[in-house]
Design an enzyme around this catalytic site. Structure first.
Site, PDB file in Angstrom:
ATOM      1  N   ILE A  73       2.198   2.375  -0.212  1.00 27.54           N
ATOM      2  CA  ILE A  73       0.901   2.971   0.158  1.00 27.54           C
ATOM      3  C   ILE A  73       0.465   2.444   1.525  1.00 27.54           C
ATOM      4  CG2 ILE A  73      -0.006   3.600  -2.101  1.00 27.54           C
ATOM      5  CD1 ILE A  73      -1.315   0.779  -2.248  1.00 27.54           C
ATOM      6  N   SER A 115       3.545   9.912  11.182  1.00 27.42           N
ATOM      7  CA  SER A 115       4.942   9.452  11.244  1.00 27.42           C
ATOM      8  C   SER A 115       5.308   8.614  10.018  1.00 27.42           C
ATOM      9  CB  SER A 115       5.220   8.701  12.555  1.00 27.42           C
ATOM     10  OG  SER A 115       4.455   7.518  12.615  1.00 27.42           O
ATOM     11  N   ASN A 116       4.328   7.906   9.438  1.00 22.71           N
ATOM     12  CA  ASN A 116       4.639   7.121   8.232  1.00 22.71           C
ATOM     13  C   ASN A 116       5.035   8.015   7.058  1.00 22.71           C
ATOM     14  OD1 ASN A 116       4.010   4.817   9.655  1.00 22.71           O
ATOM     15  ND2 ASN A 116       2.039   4.454   8.650  1.00 22.71           N
ATOM     16  N   LYS A 174      -9.463   0.635  -8.851  1.00 20.18           N
ATOM     17  CA  LYS A 174      -9.201  -0.671  -9.495  1.00 20.18           C
ATOM     18  C   LYS A 174     -10.507  -1.327  -9.910  1.00 20.18           C
ATOM     19  CE  LYS A 174      -5.692  -1.185  -5.861  1.00 20.18           C
ATOM     20  NZ  LYS A 174      -6.289  -0.632  -4.641  1.00 20.18           N
ATOM     21  N   HIS A 211      -7.474  -5.254 -10.627  1.00 17.06           N
ATOM     22  CA  HIS A 211      -7.164  -5.589  -9.228  1.00 17.06           C
ATOM     23  C   HIS A 211      -6.457  -6.943  -9.103  1.00 17.06           C
ATOM     24  CE1 HIS A 211      -8.818  -4.447  -5.009  1.00 17.06           C
ATOM     25  NE2 HIS A 211      -7.689  -5.098  -4.883  1.00 17.06           N
ATOM     26  N   ARG A 217       0.324   7.664  13.633  1.00 14.41           N
ATOM     27  CA  ARG A 217       1.008   6.790  12.673  1.00 14.41           C
ATOM     28  C   ARG A 217       0.854   7.318  11.248  1.00 14.41           C
ATOM     29  NH1 ARG A 217      -1.302   1.011  14.843  1.00 14.41           N
ATOM     30  NH2 ARG A 217       0.049   0.775  16.668  1.00 14.41           N
ATOM     31  N   ASP A 256      -5.029   5.438  -2.549  1.00 15.19           N
ATOM     32  CA  ASP A 256      -5.256   4.160  -3.216  1.00 15.19           C
ATOM     33  C   ASP A 256      -6.581   3.574  -2.760  1.00 15.19           C
ATOM     34  OD1 ASP A 256      -3.948   1.777  -4.774  1.00 15.19           O
ATOM     35  OD2 ASP A 256      -4.834   0.901  -2.964  1.00 15.19           O
ATOM     36  N   TYR A 301     -13.336  -1.941  -2.298  1.00 13.54           N
ATOM     37  CA  TYR A 301     -13.258  -1.443  -0.918  1.00 13.54           C
ATOM     38  C   TYR A 301     -14.582  -0.817  -0.473  1.00 13.54           C
ATOM     39  CZ  TYR A 301      -8.172  -1.762  -1.730  1.00 13.54           C
ATOM     40  OH  TYR A 301      -6.910  -2.184  -2.045  1.00 13.54           O
ATOM     41  N   SER A 331      -3.113   3.488   7.790  1.00 22.56           N
ATOM     42  CA  SER A 331      -3.294   3.490   9.240  1.00 22.56           C
ATOM     43  C   SER A 331      -4.558   4.274   9.551  1.00 22.56           C
ATOM     44  CB  SER A 331      -2.094   4.149   9.940  1.00 22.56           C
ATOM     45  OG  SER A 331      -2.377   4.252  11.320  1.00 22.56           O
TER      46      SER A 331
HETATM   47  N1  LIG Z   1      -4.022  -4.602  -4.755  1.00 19.51           N
HETATM   48  C1  LIG Z   1      -4.348  -5.404  -3.759  1.00 19.51           C
HETATM   49  O1  LIG Z   1      -4.733  -6.568  -3.955  1.00 19.51           O
HETATM   50  C2  LIG Z   1      -4.232  -4.907  -2.365  1.00 19.51           C
HETATM   51  C3  LIG Z   1      -4.324  -5.804  -1.292  1.00 19.51           C
HETATM   52  C4  LIG Z   1      -4.200  -5.294  -0.001  1.00 19.51           C
HETATM   53  C5  LIG Z   1      -3.989  -3.928   0.190  1.00 19.51           C
HETATM   54  N2  LIG Z   1      -3.938  -3.063  -0.868  1.00 19.51           N
HETATM   55  C6  LIG Z   1      -3.723  -1.610  -0.679  1.00 19.51           C
HETATM   56  O2  LIG Z   1      -2.524  -1.429   0.057  1.00 19.51           O
HETATM   57  C7  LIG Z   1      -2.793  -0.634   1.210  1.00 19.51           C
HETATM   58  C8  LIG Z   1      -1.841  -0.980   2.329  1.00 19.51           C
HETATM   59  O3  LIG Z   1      -1.916  -2.347   2.665  1.00 19.51           O
HETATM   60  P1  LIG Z   1      -2.615  -2.852   4.012  1.00 19.51           P
HETATM   61  O4  LIG Z   1      -3.570  -1.825   4.426  1.00 19.51           O
HETATM   62  O5  LIG Z   1      -3.129  -4.209   3.781  1.00 19.51           O
HETATM   63  O6  LIG Z   1      -1.402  -3.040   5.030  1.00 19.51           O
HETATM   64  P2  LIG Z   1      -0.223  -2.110   5.646  1.00 19.51           P
HETATM   65  O7  LIG Z   1      -0.329  -0.712   5.168  1.00 19.51           O
HETATM   66  O8  LIG Z   1       1.050  -2.849   5.439  1.00 19.51           O
HETATM   67  O9  LIG Z   1      -0.538  -2.198   7.211  1.00 19.51           O
HETATM   68  C9  LIG Z   1      -1.668  -1.618   7.786  1.00 19.51           C
HETATM   69  C10 LIG Z   1      -1.689  -2.017   9.265  1.00 19.51           C
HETATM   70  O10 LIG Z   1      -0.482  -1.578   9.881  1.00 19.51           O
HETATM   71  C11 LIG Z   1      -0.785  -0.793  11.037  1.00 19.51           C
HETATM   72  N3  LIG Z   1       0.156   0.341  11.061  1.00 19.51           N
HETATM   73  C12 LIG Z   1       0.254   1.340  10.152  1.00 19.51           C
HETATM   74  N4  LIG Z   1       1.245   2.194  10.493  1.00 19.51           N
HETATM   75  C13 LIG Z   1       1.798   1.724  11.621  1.00 19.51           C
HETATM   76  C14 LIG Z   1       2.846   2.170  12.450  1.00 19.51           C
HETATM   77  N5  LIG Z   1       3.523   3.285  12.162  1.00 19.51           N
HETATM   78  N6  LIG Z   1       3.151   1.444  13.551  1.00 19.51           N
HETATM   79  C15 LIG Z   1       2.455   0.322  13.855  1.00 19.51           C
HETATM   80  N7  LIG Z   1       1.455  -0.167  13.094  1.00 19.51           N
HETATM   81  C16 LIG Z   1       1.118   0.542  11.998  1.00 19.51           C
HETATM   82  C17 LIG Z   1      -2.203  -0.313  10.865  1.00 19.51           C
HETATM   83  O11 LIG Z   1      -2.819  -0.223  12.131  1.00 19.51           O
HETATM   84  P3  LIG Z   1      -3.688   1.059  12.606  1.00 19.51           P
HETATM   85  O12 LIG Z   1      -4.678   1.326  11.515  1.00 19.51           O
HETATM   86  O13 LIG Z   1      -4.298   0.534  13.866  1.00 19.51           O
HETATM   87  O14 LIG Z   1      -2.744   2.196  12.833  1.00 19.51           O
HETATM   88  C18 LIG Z   1      -2.835  -1.433  10.040  1.00 19.51           C
HETATM   89  O15 LIG Z   1      -3.326  -2.464  10.873  1.00 19.51           O
HETATM   90  C19 LIG Z   1      -4.273  -0.945   1.499  1.00 19.51           C
HETATM   91  O16 LIG Z   1      -4.845  -0.043   2.408  1.00 19.51           O
HETATM   92  C20 LIG Z   1      -4.835  -0.915   0.108  1.00 19.51           C
HETATM   93  O17 LIG Z   1      -4.999   0.427  -0.321  1.00 19.51           O
HETATM   94  C21 LIG Z   1      -4.042  -3.544  -2.142  1.00 19.51           C
END
Ligand SMILES: NC(=O)c1ccc[n+]([C@@H]2O[C@H](COP(=O)([O-])OP(=O)(O)OC[C@H]3O[C@@H](n4cnc5c(N)ncnc54)[C@H](OP(=O)(O)O)[C@@H]3O)[C@@H](O)[C@H]2O)c1
Length: 262
Positions: free
Chosen positions: A224, A235-236, A71, A104, A232, A41, A46, A227
């Site tokens: 999605i 494991s995810n 997006k 987006h 992680r 994604d 980005y 990390s």
């Molecule tokens: N459409 C939109 O408006 C929108 C907005 C936001 C995000 N997104 C998309 O959604 C994706 C995911 O959302 P997100 O990146 O905001 O948040 P997320 O995936 O919920 O969380 C990412 C955070 O969680 C930590 N993490 C990941 N796996 C872990 C685990 N097993 N244990 C402990 N901590 C863990 C990561 O740290 P580390 O990296 O230090 O491991 C990182 O800081 C984005 O990357 C993007 O592609 C879309």
């Protein structure tokens, strides 16, 4: 590794677990591909579409085995603007066909999302994208799109996790054949100490993140997680050999304090 797929409303299969690439560069995407993720994604905003392309090239994974989402950003709403933004994304990603192209954000104050959607419909009709969808759309904005246009979005990508579980929006999507995709599926790490989550995780001998991701899968949502940490990342993705019970699901559902924007 077989990652289950969700059938989108046009029959296209989308992996139910993919890799989020916000603030992620080439080497992390390479790690994710090596771990077995096949859905990536990204977004024009980005700024990492070239990194994603470079990681794919370095990975040796065949293009047809990948599912790439990107997006159109807020400043490219409008028919012509969206078509141009798409061409630029496609060039940066180094691929003829994008699997899923999303608006987006709806940007209701600009009121151009219907025109933008018509551009996505054209791309779909031409075969430049395999599926089109939206992100961060509220039900009333989806209703407006569906009444003004021909194509029902295949996906709505929204913030969704146990702290914001949005049952009414998920039901609205299901009623209209729109797949729900969760961004910030593990709440950016904020809910990993929630007692309901740690209790379910401990019961199954899993990490809190695995328990939450399993909750998404069993609700039928596409997740999605992102990390930058290799263990992680792995494991995810290792969530296919255990199952939450109905009580586990209800316990994690109850983490939500009731926020629902529908
Ligand atoms: N459409 C939109 O408006 C929108 C907005 C936001 C995000 N997104 C998309 O959604 C994706 C995911 O959302 P997100 O990146 O905001 O948040 P997320 O995936 O919920 O969380 C990412 C955070 O969680 C930590 N993490 C990941 N796996 C872990 C685990 N097993 N244990 C402990 N901590 C863990 C990561 O740290 P580390 O990296 O230090 O491991 C990182 O800081 C984005 O990357 C993007 O592609 C879309």
């Amino acid at each position: 590794m077989d990652i289950p797929s969700v059938a989108l409303n046009n029959g296209v299969a989308m992996p139910q677990l993919g890799f989020g690439t916000w603030q992620v560069g080439q080497s992390t995407v390479e790690t994710a591909l090596a771990a077995g993720y096949r859905s990536l994604d990204t977004a024009e905003m980005y700024g990492n579409e070239p990194d994603v392309a470079a990681a794919i090239a370095a990975s040796g994974v065949a293009r047809e085995d990948l599912f790439i989402t990107t997006k159109v950003w807020n400043d490219h709403h409008g028919y012509r603007e969206a078509l141009e933004a798409f061409d630029a994304s496609r060039r940066r990603l180094g691929t003829e066909v994008i699997d899923l192209y999303l608006i987006h954000w709806p940007q209701p104050e600009r009121d151009l999302y219907v025109e933008t959607w018509r551009a996505l419909e054209k791309l779909y009709a031409e075969g430049a994208v395999r599926a089109i969808g939206v992100s961060n759309f509220a039900p009333k904005q989806l209703e407006k799109l569906m009444s003004a246009c021909e194509t029902v979005p295949a996906v709505n990508q929204i913030e969704l996790h146990p702290g914001l579980s949005r049952p009414r929006e998920r039901a609205f999507h299901a009623q209209h054949g729109i797949a729900t995709e969760a961004w910030a599926p593990i709440a950016k790490g904020r809910l990993l100490n929630a007692s309901a989550v740690t209790a379910v995780a401990e019961k199954h001998g899993r990490t809190p993140a695995q328990a939450i991701l399993r909750w998404h899968i069993q609700h039928g949502t596409i997740a999605i997680p992102r990390s930058a940490t290799p263990e992680r990342i792995e494991s995810n993705l290792a969530i296919w050999d255990f199952e939450l019970t109905e009580q586990d699901m209800e316990a994690i559902d109850a983490v939500d304090a009731g926020a629902d924007t529908a």
